[in-house]
Write an enzyme that holds these catalytic residues in place. Structure first.
Site, PDB file in Angstrom:
ATOM      1  N   CYS A 245      -2.316  -0.401   7.564  1.00 48.34           N
ATOM      2  CA  CYS A 245      -1.522   0.830   7.479  1.00 48.34           C
ATOM      3  C   CYS A 245      -1.617   1.643   8.766  1.00 48.34           C
ATOM      4  O   CYS A 245      -0.636   2.257   9.190  1.00 48.34           O
ATOM      5  CB  CYS A 245      -1.964   1.647   6.274  1.00 48.34           C
ATOM      6  SG  CYS A 245      -1.606   0.796   4.711  1.00 48.34           S
TER       7      CYS A 245
ATOM      8  N   CYS B  13      -6.134   1.846   5.890  1.00 47.86           N
ATOM      9  CA  CYS B  13      -6.753   0.594   6.314  1.00 47.86           C
ATOM     10  C   CYS B  13      -6.180   0.200   7.676  1.00 47.86           C
ATOM     11  O   CYS B  13      -5.272   0.862   8.210  1.00 47.86           O
ATOM     12  CB  CYS B  13      -6.490  -0.498   5.274  1.00 47.86           C
ATOM     13  SG  CYS B  13      -4.759  -1.055   5.222  1.00 47.86           S
TER      14      CYS B  13
ATOM     15  N   HIS C  53       0.850  -1.193   0.000  1.00 51.06           N
ATOM     16  CA  HIS C  53       0.000   0.000   0.000  1.00 51.06           C
ATOM     17  C   HIS C  53       0.884   1.240   0.000  1.00 51.06           C
ATOM     18  O   HIS C  53       2.030   1.213   0.481  1.00 51.06           O
ATOM     19  CB  HIS C  53      -0.891   0.016   1.238  1.00 51.06           C
ATOM     20  CG  HIS C  53      -1.954  -1.031   1.238  1.00 51.06           C
ATOM     21  ND1 HIS C  53      -3.027  -0.972   2.098  1.00 51.06           N
ATOM     22  CD2 HIS C  53      -2.118  -2.157   0.497  1.00 51.06           C
ATOM     23  CE1 HIS C  53      -3.808  -2.026   1.887  1.00 51.06           C
ATOM     24  NE2 HIS C  53      -3.271  -2.754   0.924  1.00 51.06           N
TER      25      HIS C  53
ATOM     26  N   GLU D 177       0.873   3.856   1.866  1.00 50.63           N
ATOM     27  CA  GLU D 177       1.331   4.237   3.194  1.00 50.63           C
ATOM     28  C   GLU D 177       2.498   3.374   3.657  1.00 50.63           C
ATOM     29  O   GLU D 177       3.477   3.872   4.217  1.00 50.63           O
ATOM     30  CB  GLU D 177       0.207   4.111   4.234  1.00 50.63           C
ATOM     31  CG  GLU D 177      -1.021   4.913   3.927  1.00 50.63           C
ATOM     32  CD  GLU D 177      -2.095   4.099   3.227  1.00 50.63           C
ATOM     33  OE1 GLU D 177      -1.814   3.495   2.170  1.00 50.63           O
ATOM     34  OE2 GLU D 177      -3.227   4.075   3.729  1.00 50.63           O
TER      35      GLU D 177
END
Length: 150
Positions: free
Chosen positions: A89, A86, A56, A58
């Site tokens: 993260c 999410c 991801h 992040e």
């Protein structure tokens, strides 16, 4: 004189990263990490490119920032991300002790709010809704294009 940039300025930079993801047929989420008013890391989703569910924006930005600083702690840094983090993260931000998280669009389906604010370090400041329309629009466009292709 040191120029101080706004949250919108840094969110625009995160949106540039989201556009890179969009152009690479990745879910268009972008992130930047800022320390002392300077971008020290940039990333966008690369889950398809790397065949890695954890890639991801992040996660990649946090790792890059930690490498840049030579520290696992980002307690003087801010993370700007185009979509609400999410749970994974949010957890990574907890362990990195990030000082501030600023995000654009909310994620009612997979966002951290489903699990609650306790996922973040107690000292982390959370700011939501910065450029949420722009952040939401790129996501809507991406998924509309996906539906048209299928």
């Amino acid at each position: 004189m040191i120029e101080v940039y706004s949250d919108s300025y840094f969110m625009k930079e995160a949106l540039k990263e989201a556009t890179k993801a969009f152009d690479n047929d990745e879910v268009p989420i972008g992130a930047v990490v800022v320390c002392n008013n300077k971008i020290i890391a940039r990333a966008h989703n690369m889950t398809e490119t790397l065949n890695d569910a954890t890639a991801h924006a992040e996660m990649l930005a946090i790792t890059a920032a930690e490498n840049y600083l030579g520290s696992k702690y980002l307690n003087k840094c801010s993370l700007y991300v185009t979509l609400e983090p999410c749970v994974m993260c949010a957890g990574a931000s907890y362990w990195s002790r990030i000082a501030k998280i600023v995000y654009g669009a909310s994620d009612d389906r997979y966002g951290y709010k489903k699990a609650g604010n306790k996922l973040f370090h107690p000292k982390t400041e959370i700011i939501s809704g910065v450029m949420k329309k722009e952040a939401g629009d790129i996501l809507k466009s991406f998924f509309q294009n996906k539906r048209l292709k299928s």
